[in-house]
Design a protein around this motif. Structure first.
Motif, PDB file in Angstrom:
ATOM      1  N   VAL A  24       0.954  -1.461   0.018  1.00 50.41           N
ATOM      2  CA  VAL A  24      -0.006   0.284  -0.211  1.00 50.41           C
ATOM      3  C   VAL A  24       1.213   1.254   0.245  1.00 50.41           C
ATOM      4  O   VAL A  24       1.504   1.289   0.794  1.00 50.41           O
ATOM      5  CB  VAL A  24      -1.079   0.175   1.468  1.00 50.41           C
ATOM      6  CG1 VAL A  24      -1.496   1.319   1.406  1.00 50.41           C
ATOM      7  CG2 VAL A  24      -2.034  -1.212   1.316  1.00 50.41           C
ATOM      8  N   GLY A  38     -14.029  -0.091   2.493  1.00 47.20           N
ATOM      9  CA  GLY A  38     -13.886  -0.646   1.710  1.00 47.20           C
ATOM     10  C   GLY A  38     -15.050  -2.162   2.677  1.00 47.20           C
ATOM     11  O   GLY A  38     -15.215  -1.551   3.260  1.00 47.20           O
ATOM     12  N   SER A  42     -10.961  -6.827   3.774  1.00 45.97           N
ATOM     13  CA  SER A  42      -9.911  -5.904   2.850  1.00 45.97           C
ATOM     14  C   SER A  42      -8.656  -4.905   3.161  1.00 45.97           C
ATOM     15  O   SER A  42      -8.255  -5.421   2.355  1.00 45.97           O
ATOM     16  CB  SER A  42     -11.303  -5.015   2.107  1.00 45.97           C
ATOM     17  OG  SER A  42     -11.494  -3.697   2.450  1.00 45.97           O
ATOM     18  N   LYS A  44      -9.474  -2.933   5.621  1.00 48.52           N
ATOM     19  CA  LYS A  44      -9.231  -1.915   7.105  1.00 48.52           C
ATOM     20  C   LYS A  44      -8.775  -1.957   8.239  1.00 48.52           C
ATOM     21  O   LYS A  44      -7.992  -1.157   8.251  1.00 48.52           O
ATOM     22  CB  LYS A  44     -10.777  -1.649   6.569  1.00 48.52           C
ATOM     23  CG  LYS A  44     -11.530  -1.373   5.010  1.00 48.52           C
ATOM     24  CD  LYS A  44     -12.924  -0.488   5.295  1.00 48.52           C
ATOM     25  CE  LYS A  44     -13.328  -1.426   6.411  1.00 48.52           C
ATOM     26  NZ  LYS A  44     -13.729  -2.736   5.811  1.00 48.52           N
ATOM     27  N   VAL A 212     -10.480   3.789  -0.941  1.00 53.12           N
ATOM     28  CA  VAL A 212     -10.912   2.224  -1.059  1.00 53.12           C
ATOM     29  C   VAL A 212      -9.731   1.317  -1.692  1.00 53.12           C
ATOM     30  O   VAL A 212      -9.018   1.227  -2.322  1.00 53.12           O
ATOM     31  CB  VAL A 212     -11.436   2.301  -2.452  1.00 53.12           C
ATOM     32  CG1 VAL A 212     -12.628   1.151  -2.371  1.00 53.12           C
ATOM     33  CG2 VAL A 212     -12.648   3.635  -2.489  1.00 53.12           C
ATOM     34  N   VAL A 213      -9.652   0.567  -0.130  1.00 51.21           N
ATOM     35  CA  VAL A 213      -9.839  -0.649   0.226  1.00 51.21           C
ATOM     36  C   VAL A 213      -9.829  -1.826  -0.392  1.00 51.21           C
ATOM     37  O   VAL A 213     -11.517  -1.940  -0.112  1.00 51.21           O
ATOM     38  CB  VAL A 213      -8.769  -0.777   1.800  1.00 51.21           C
ATOM     39  CG1 VAL A 213      -8.175  -1.503   1.533  1.00 51.21           C
ATOM     40  CG2 VAL A 213      -8.607   0.757   1.837  1.00 51.21           C
ATOM     41  N   ARG A 214      -9.042  -2.871  -1.051  1.00 50.93           N
ATOM     42  CA  ARG A 214      -9.996  -4.017  -1.636  1.00 50.93           C
ATOM     43  C   ARG A 214      -8.886  -5.132  -2.198  1.00 50.93           C
ATOM     44  O   ARG A 214      -7.785  -4.743  -2.439  1.00 50.93           O
ATOM     45  CB  ARG A 214     -10.251  -3.542  -3.294  1.00 50.93           C
ATOM     46  CG  ARG A 214     -11.275  -4.824  -3.400  1.00 50.93           C
ATOM     47  CD  ARG A 214     -12.391  -3.976  -4.248  1.00 50.93           C
ATOM     48  NE  ARG A 214     -13.457  -3.505  -3.529  1.00 50.93           N
ATOM     49  CZ  ARG A 214     -14.150  -2.779  -4.080  1.00 50.93           C
ATOM     50  NH1 ARG A 214     -13.971  -2.483  -5.406  1.00 50.93           N
ATOM     51  NH2 ARG A 214     -14.808  -1.344  -3.774  1.00 50.93           N
ATOM     52  N   ASP A 215      -8.511  -6.216  -1.255  1.00 40.85           N
ATOM     53  CA  ASP A 215      -7.805  -7.106  -1.090  1.00 40.85           C
ATOM     54  C   ASP A 215      -6.491  -6.694  -1.112  1.00 40.85           C
ATOM     55  O   ASP A 215      -5.717  -7.206  -1.733  1.00 40.85           O
ATOM     56  CB  ASP A 215      -7.999  -8.037  -2.123  1.00 40.85           C
ATOM     57  CG  ASP A 215      -9.092  -8.818  -2.442  1.00 40.85           C
ATOM     58  OD1 ASP A 215     -10.423  -9.059  -1.920  1.00 40.85           O
ATOM     59  OD2 ASP A 215      -9.131  -9.089  -3.859  1.00 40.85           O
ATOM     60  N   ASN A 217      -5.123  -3.822  -0.837  1.00 41.14           N
ATOM     61  CA  ASN A 217      -4.793  -2.729  -1.685  1.00 41.14           C
ATOM     62  C   ASN A 217      -5.690  -1.833  -2.439  1.00 41.14           C
ATOM     63  O   ASN A 217      -6.467  -1.274  -1.630  1.00 41.14           O
ATOM     64  CB  ASN A 217      -4.796  -3.496  -3.514  1.00 41.14           C
ATOM     65  CG  ASN A 217      -3.437  -4.399  -3.606  1.00 41.14           C
ATOM     66  OD1 ASN A 217      -2.383  -4.059  -3.195  1.00 41.14           O
ATOM     67  ND2 ASN A 217      -3.431  -5.528  -4.401  1.00 41.14           N
ATOM     68  N   ILE A 218      -5.016  -0.349  -2.318  1.00 46.68           N
ATOM     69  CA  ILE A 218      -5.291   0.671  -2.041  1.00 46.68           C
ATOM     70  C   ILE A 218      -5.607   0.931  -3.715  1.00 46.68           C
ATOM     71  O   ILE A 218      -4.672   0.964  -4.362  1.00 46.68           O
ATOM     72  CB  ILE A 218      -4.699   1.847  -1.937  1.00 46.68           C
ATOM     73  CG1 ILE A 218      -5.272   1.943   0.178  1.00 46.68           C
ATOM     74  CG2 ILE A 218      -5.581   3.633  -2.262  1.00 46.68           C
ATOM     75  CD1 ILE A 218      -4.956   3.088   0.679  1.00 46.68           C
ATOM     76  N   MET A 219      -7.332   0.742  -4.016  1.00 48.86           N
ATOM     77  CA  MET A 219      -7.079   0.446  -5.423  1.00 48.86           C
ATOM     78  C   MET A 219      -7.800   2.462  -5.893  1.00 48.86           C
ATOM     79  O   MET A 219      -7.300   2.748  -7.002  1.00 48.86           O
ATOM     80  CB  MET A 219      -9.253   0.248  -5.357  1.00 48.86           C
ATOM     81  CG  MET A 219      -9.136  -1.165  -5.203  1.00 48.86           C
ATOM     82  SD  MET A 219      -8.261  -2.121  -5.124  1.00 48.86           S
ATOM     83  CE  MET A 219      -8.788  -2.776  -7.317  1.00 48.86           C
ATOM     84  N   THR A 220      -8.318   3.798  -5.157  1.00 50.63           N
ATOM     85  CA  THR A 220      -8.628   4.325  -5.665  1.00 50.63           C
ATOM     86  C   THR A 220      -7.854   5.889  -4.424  1.00 50.63           C
ATOM     87  O   THR A 220      -8.404   4.932  -3.341  1.00 50.63           O
ATOM     88  CB  THR A 220     -10.396   5.001  -6.563  1.00 50.63           C
ATOM     89  OG1 THR A 220     -10.918   4.248  -5.419  1.00 50.63           O
ATOM     90  CG2 THR A 220     -10.220   3.631  -7.991  1.00 50.63           C
TER      91      THR A 220
END
Ligand code: ADP
Ligand code: ADP
Length: 224
Positions: A24, A38, A42, A44, A212-215, A217-220
């Motif tokens: 991250v 998220g 995810s 967080k 935005v946290v997903r799996d 990673n920070i997505m956006t």
């Protein structure tokens, strides 16, 4: 204020290995109000524990207010937590037998501040959250929203660099939720750096930026 670089966190329990954070990168400037959002699982909470110096990354670096906290010992981390970070949790964690102002002064007891100064600063912190007239009320005599505002006053009484709130509205009805989020807006206008962790989109929408946290990673990183 906050710089995360290639932060990874791996949990190993026996033969099971979970990559909770997978590299991250994030920057949060002084005075920003950022929501971390998220779905469940995810990463967080893992991110919150690292931001709050409750845990350290497996690899990568974390700088908070100019200090590299990723390489610190447990004692040094405790010092950073006490001096630099104000925590607000889903559970208010107030002591039921103590009036609001005594709850708010507690971090100053641990910091070795004198008794008269503690009372003065606790009352000032309660005034900032709009509860000056409730200083002598015990938690049981306050609404959920008011109890959470007492917890925010306790978090602010040490003048931390970062206010870190983990699902602060998770136990509140919709009216109290609005009450607490309005307080965060006001603190943000006054220049506080706030990181709010939530899984609720309408809560995250109140911040000026969302991570935005997903799996893991920070997505956006969307602006308001
Ligand atoms: P969130 O807060 O978004 O629900 P978490 O950070 O709690 O996500 O979890 C991310 C992943 O790491 C999940 O797969 C979770 O099961 C795992 N995890 C979290 N804490 C631990 C732990 N102490 N030991 C092992 N796995 C964990
Ligand atoms: P949950 O999100 O599961 O309801 P909390 O929000 O109360 O739990 O706490 C989130 C994490 O922060 C937990 O892992 C807990 O150990 C830690 N924590 C809770 N309260 C405190 C506290 N007063 N000081 C330091 N760490 C805490």
């Amino acid at each position: 204020m906050i710089e995360l670089e290639a932060v990874r966190k791996t949990y190993e329990t026996g033969i099971v290995r979970v990559d909770a954070l997978r590299g991250v990168d994030a920057e949060i400037a002084e005075g920003e109000y950022v929501a971390v959002i998220g779905p469940s699982g995810s990463g967080k909470s893992t991110l919150m524990h690292i931001l709050g110096c409750l845990d350290v990354p497996t690899s990568g670096s974390y700088h908070l207010a100019g200090q590299d906290v990723s390489a610190m010992t447990e004692a040094e981390l405790a010092e950073v937590r006490n001096r630099r970070i104000g925590f607000v949790f889903q559970q208010f964690n107030l002591l039921a037998s103590m009036p609001a102002w005594r709850n708010v002064e507690l971090p100053l007891v641990y910091a070795g501040v004198s008794r008269p100064e503690r009372r003065e600063r606790a009352l000032a912190a309660l005034e900032r959250v709009g509860l000056a007239d409730r200083a002598d009320h015990k938690p049981g005599e306050l609404s959920g929203g008011q109890q959470q505002r007492v917890a925010v006053a306790r978090a602010l009484v040490t003048e931390p660099a970062l206010l870190l709130a983990d699902e602060p509205t998770g136990n509140l009805d919709s009216e109290s939720t609005v009450d607490v989020l309005n307080l965060f807006d006001e603190l943000s206008r006054l220049g506080r750096t706030i990181v709010l962790i939530t899984h609720e989109h309408d809560v995250a929408a109140r911040a000026s930026r969302r991570l935005v946290v997903r799996d893991g990673n920070i997505m956006t990183a969307g602006a308001a």
